[in-house]
Design a protein around this motif. Structure first.
Motif, short mmCIF file in Angstrom:
data_model
loop_
_atom_site.label_atom_id
_atom_site.label_comp_id
_atom_site.label_asym_id
_atom_site.label_seq_id
_atom_site.Cartn_x
_atom_site.Cartn_y
_atom_site.Cartn_z
N HIS A 97 12.18 -2.83 -4.75
CA HIS A 97 11.54 -1.56 -5.08
C HIS A 97 12.51 -0.40 -4.92
O HIS A 97 12.57 0.49 -5.78
CB HIS A 97 10.33 -1.35 -4.18
N ILE A 98 13.27 -0.40 -3.83
CA ILE A 98 14.24 0.68 -3.63
C ILE A 98 15.30 0.66 -4.72
O ILE A 98 15.70 1.70 -5.26
CB ILE A 98 14.89 0.57 -2.24
N ALA A 99 15.76 -0.54 -5.08
CA ALA A 99 16.75 -0.66 -6.15
C ALA A 99 16.19 -0.12 -7.47
O ALA A 99 16.92 0.53 -8.24
CB ALA A 99 17.17 -2.12 -6.31
N ASP A 158 8.94 11.95 -9.73
CA ASP A 158 10.37 12.12 -9.49
C ASP A 158 10.88 10.98 -8.61
O ASP A 158 10.50 10.89 -7.44
CB ASP A 158 10.61 13.47 -8.81
N PRO A 159 11.74 10.08 -9.12
CA PRO A 159 12.20 8.95 -8.30
C PRO A 159 13.00 9.38 -7.08
O PRO A 159 12.97 8.71 -6.05
CB PRO A 159 13.04 8.12 -9.28
N ARG A 203 10.61 10.43 0.25
CA ARG A 203 9.35 10.31 0.99
C ARG A 203 9.17 8.91 1.56
O ARG A 203 8.67 8.74 2.67
CB ARG A 203 8.19 10.68 0.07
N LEU A 204 9.58 7.90 0.80
CA LEU A 204 9.50 6.53 1.28
C LEU A 204 10.38 6.34 2.51
O LEU A 204 9.96 5.74 3.51
CB LEU A 204 9.95 5.58 0.16
N SER A 232 0.82 -1.21 0.00
CA SER A 232 0.00 0.00 0.00
C SER A 232 0.86 1.26 0.00
O SER A 232 0.49 2.27 -0.60
CB SER A 232 -0.95 0.00 1.21
N VAL A 233 2.01 1.21 0.65
CA VAL A 233 2.91 2.38 0.67
C VAL A 233 3.48 2.61 -0.73
O VAL A 233 3.55 3.75 -1.20
CB VAL A 233 4.04 2.17 1.69
N ILE A 234 3.89 1.55 -1.39
CA ILE A 234 4.39 1.67 -2.76
C ILE A 234 3.32 2.27 -3.66
O ILE A 234 3.59 3.17 -4.48
CB ILE A 234 4.86 0.30 -3.29
#
Length: 227
Positions: free
Chosen positions: A140-142, A92-93, A99-100, A82-84
């Motif tokens: 996801h972070i990668a 903007d990545p 923010r993540l 849900s956060v993703i």
């Protein structure tokens, strides 16, 4: 984490008990895990927390193991997927990454659930969920680092570093909270961590400040990142 409130006993009788959902029970189980670990997931205390009876539990679950599996699935959905999804509209990545990181570290500092799950990793059900969620989060972070222009191998390495930084902050926030900066200094510290991770490989210079990636979010940020 949104704590599960006790439901008033007797209000609505059997009809009220039937309105309880699998998610209600899963959320109650997660709250119990955060407070007392996996051992705190017991049917009768959870029924009391929810203001119902064991009959409601057996309406939804065959046994305690099924509830634990549902709770772990709920954790993966509410704390990762849900956060993703919520941040997916940010184009903007760099801003999405910031923010993540801010949201995840704040939430983990306020809620002991993640630390409790890590402490319960010897249980095969928990270890499987941790492995699944960890792979998803690091992946996801990668992907965000890859969007920022880093080669695939380097993006994964930095994603792993970012996640270990998150876990370190999570553990310290509960075991030695005074070791971490508080208030505005906390956000500056986390920005500095991200800026370090964003340095081009083999350099020691600074990169564009991730805080400046999109000025549209600066004013709204204090409320956007809560929760």
């Amino acid at each position: 984490m949104v704590m599960v409130r006790e439901r008033a006993k007797g209000a609505g009788g059997a009809a009220a008990r039937q309105r309880l959902t699998v998610q209600d029970w899963a959320d109650a189980a997660l709250a119990a895990m955060g407070e007392g670990g996996l051992a705190a997931v017991a049917v009768e205390p959870l029924a009391t927390r929810l203001g119902t009876t064991k009959g409601s539990f057996y309406w939804h679950f065959a046994n305690r193991d099924a509830l634990i599996e549902a709770a772990l699935d709920r954790w993966a959905e509410s704390r990762t997927e849900s956060v993703i999804t919520e941040l997916a509209d940010e184009p903007d990545p760099g801003e999405r990454l910031r923010r993540l990181f801010l949201r995840a570290t704040r939430r983990a500092a306020e809620d002991p659930l993640e630390v409790s799950l890590l402490a319960s990793a010897a249980d095969p059900r928990v270890s499987a969920a941790l492995a699944r969620v960890t792979d998803r989060r690091i992946g996801h972070i990668a992907a965000l680092f890859a969007e920022l222009g880093f080669p695939e191998d380097e993006a994964h390495r930095r994603g792993l570093l970012a996640y270990t930084a998150y876990l370190g902050h999570t553990q310290l926030s509960h075991s030695v909270p005074r070791s971490l900066p508080a208030g505005p200094a906390r956000e500056r510290h986390l920005d500095a961590v991200l800026e370090t991770l964003l340095h081009p490989a083999g350099t020691s210079g600074t990169t564009p400040d991730v805080r400046q990636s999109d000025p549209r979010h600066r004013a709204a940020e204090p409320t956007t990142e809560r929760g």
